[in-house]
Write a protein that holds these residues in place. Structure first.
Motif, PDB file in Angstrom:
ATOM      1  N   THR A  12       0.845  -1.727   0.472  1.00 32.85           N
ATOM      2  CA  THR A  12       0.162  -0.075   0.487  1.00 32.85           C
ATOM      3  C   THR A  12       0.759   1.700  -0.147  1.00 32.85           C
ATOM      4  N   ALA A  13       0.806   2.289   0.022  1.00 33.89           N
ATOM      5  CA  ALA A  13       1.398   3.506  -0.106  1.00 33.89           C
ATOM      6  C   ALA A  13       2.752   3.280   1.176  1.00 33.89           C
ATOM      7  N   HIS A  14       1.933   2.787   2.112  1.00 33.80           N
ATOM      8  CA  HIS A  14       2.458   3.617   3.961  1.00 33.80           C
ATOM      9  C   HIS A  14       3.338   2.339   4.349  1.00 33.80           C
ATOM     10  N   LEU A  15       2.490   0.863   3.580  1.00 29.63           N
ATOM     11  CA  LEU A  15       3.014  -0.393   5.060  1.00 29.63           C
ATOM     12  C   LEU A  15       3.078  -1.360   3.582  1.00 29.63           C
ATOM     13  N   THR A  16       3.385  -2.988   4.513  1.00 29.85           N
ATOM     14  CA  THR A  16       4.059  -3.684   3.203  1.00 29.85           C
ATOM     15  C   THR A  16       3.081  -5.407   4.135  1.00 29.85           C
ATOM     16  N   LEU A  17       1.977  -5.304   3.522  1.00 29.52           N
ATOM     17  CA  LEU A  17       1.260  -6.857   4.251  1.00 29.52           C
ATOM     18  C   LEU A  17       1.983  -7.903   4.153  1.00 29.52           C
ATOM     19  N   ARG A  18       2.654  -8.598   4.746  1.00 31.45           N
ATOM     20  CA  ARG A  18       3.607  -9.627   4.545  1.00 31.45           C
ATOM     21  C   ARG A  18       3.024 -10.858   5.354  1.00 31.45           C
ATOM     22  N   PRO A  19       3.813 -12.129   5.540  1.00 31.42           N
ATOM     23  CA  PRO A  19       3.605 -12.924   6.160  1.00 31.42           C
ATOM     24  C   PRO A  19       4.148 -12.963   7.621  1.00 31.42           C
ATOM     25  N   LEU A  20       3.567 -12.615   8.879  1.00 33.50           N
ATOM     26  CA  LEU A  20       4.725 -12.689   9.856  1.00 33.50           C
ATOM     27  C   LEU A  20       5.749 -13.097  10.320  1.00 33.50           C
ATOM     28  N   ARG A  21       6.839 -12.473  10.288  1.00 31.18           N
ATOM     29  CA  ARG A  21       8.080 -12.872  10.807  1.00 31.18           C
ATOM     30  C   ARG A  21       8.369 -13.847  12.057  1.00 31.18           C
ATOM     31  N   ALA A  22       9.004 -14.831  12.498  1.00 26.73           N
ATOM     32  CA  ALA A  22       9.264 -15.359  13.468  1.00 26.73           C
ATOM     33  C   ALA A  22      10.351 -14.401  14.248  1.00 26.73           C
ATOM     34  N   ALA A  23      11.169 -13.750  13.682  1.00 22.03           N
ATOM     35  CA  ALA A  23      12.157 -12.480  13.703  1.00 22.03           C
ATOM     36  C   ALA A  23      11.243 -11.212  14.448  1.00 22.03           C
ATOM     37  N   ASP A  24       9.926 -11.044  14.143  1.00 25.55           N
ATOM     38  CA  ASP A  24       9.281  -9.947  14.625  1.00 25.55           C
ATOM     39  C   ASP A  24       8.076 -10.487  15.780  1.00 25.55           C
ATOM     40  N   ALA A  25       8.617 -11.666  16.572  1.00 24.30           N
ATOM     41  CA  ALA A  25       8.177 -12.102  17.556  1.00 24.30           C
ATOM     42  C   ALA A  25       8.001 -11.271  18.769  1.00 24.30           C
ATOM     43  N   ALA A  26       9.123 -10.951  19.046  1.00 25.32           N
ATOM     44  CA  ALA A  26       9.394  -9.276  20.459  1.00 25.32           C
ATOM     45  C   ALA A  26       8.052  -8.125  20.138  1.00 25.32           C
ATOM     46  N   ALA A  27       8.251  -8.226  19.157  1.00 22.42           N
ATOM     47  CA  ALA A  27       7.573  -6.714  18.656  1.00 22.42           C
ATOM     48  C   ALA A  27       5.519  -7.983  18.862  1.00 22.42           C
ATOM     49  N   GLY A  28       5.402  -8.011  18.327  1.00 21.99           N
ATOM     50  CA  GLY A  28       4.722  -9.205  18.354  1.00 21.99           C
ATOM     51  C   GLY A  28       3.752  -9.432  19.635  1.00 21.99           C
ATOM     52  N   VAL A  29       4.896  -9.997  20.572  1.00 16.76           N
ATOM     53  CA  VAL A  29       4.081  -9.986  21.730  1.00 16.76           C
ATOM     54  C   VAL A  29       4.418  -8.601  22.699  1.00 16.76           C
ATOM     55  N   GLU A  30       5.006  -7.705  22.338  1.00 14.19           N
ATOM     56  CA  GLU A  30       3.742  -6.738  22.853  1.00 14.19           C
ATOM     57  C   GLU A  30       3.279  -6.010  22.395  1.00 14.19           C
ATOM     58  N   MET A  31       2.455  -6.439  21.210  1.00 11.71           N
ATOM     59  CA  MET A  31       1.316  -5.706  21.257  1.00 11.71           C
ATOM     60  C   MET A  31       0.112  -6.517  21.849  1.00 11.71           C
ATOM     61  N   LEU A  32       0.781  -8.345  21.324  1.00 11.24           N
ATOM     62  CA  LEU A  32      -0.168  -8.873  21.891  1.00 11.24           C
ATOM     63  C   LEU A  32      -0.547  -8.993  23.598  1.00 11.24           C
ATOM     64  N   THR A  33       0.340  -8.747  24.406  1.00 16.19           N
ATOM     65  CA  THR A  33       0.907  -7.945  26.032  1.00 16.19           C
ATOM     66  C   THR A  33      -0.083  -6.914  26.281  1.00 16.19           C
TER      67      THR A  33
END
Length: 179
Positions: A12-33
């Motif tokens: 999109t104009a500002h984002l790329t939507l792609r499969p979640l990466r294991a390397a981004d687990a810390a950021a993902g966990v931060e969101m989930l918690t």
């Protein structure tokens, strides 16, 4: 999904939507918690961050599977949210989405949802829906900006010890053609 192959990524104009990466687990966990995320996005009540990490890894595994419509929302290389299938029935799909607290109010949810609606119609879906807890005006506005309208459906969900009304919106292929 009983449709053609989902795109490897959606730009999109500002984002790329792609499969979640294991390397981004810390950021993902931060969101989930994040309690502000849990207030509007149905999540388990995690006993500890390890449980959230397990959920993130499961989501990243499912994102790689062709039958699931799950993408990380990336601003450059930074994970700023995700969007996922909640329910798929025939040619209708329900989505859920979340944007990290510090990335909100920048239009990312609207941009991602609109792009996903277009992609899902291209994949052969006839209806795309989403739900929000009553009072979550920000999510309602995201859906309205994407052309979604009330689906004349709501339900009471027991969530985190209280009953909450979930209101559903949708857009059909026909609605999108006239937008």
């Amino acid at each position: 999904m009983k449709t053609s192959a989902k795109p490897a990524e959606i730009v999109t104009a500002h984002l790329t939507l792609r499969p979640l990466r294991a390397a981004d687990a810390a950021a993902g966990v931060e969101m989930l918690t994040d309690p502000t995320v849990a207030a509007t996005y149905v999540l388990p009540d995690f006993a500890d961050p390890e449980e959230a990490a397990q959920l993130y890894l499961r989501l990243s595994h499912l994102a790689a599977q062709p039958e699931h419509f799950i993408y990380g929302l990336y601003r450059g290389e930074r994970l700023v949210g995700f969007i996922n299938d909640v329910r798929v029935e025939e040619r209708a799909i329900e989505l859920g989405y979340v944007v990290a607290r510090e990335q909100r109010c920048q239009g990312y949810a609207t941009e991602a949802l609109a792009a996903c609606i277009r992609a899902l119609f291209a994949l052969g879906f006839d209806a795309v829906g989403a739900g929000f807890f009553e009072g979550n005006d920000a999510s309602r506005r995201v859906m309205e900006k994407c052309g979604m309208r009330p689906a004349c459906k709501s339900e009471i969900l027991e969530y985190r010890g209280e009953e909450r009304r979930c209101v559903y919106y949708e857009i059909t292929r026909e609605d999108a053609a006239f937008a």
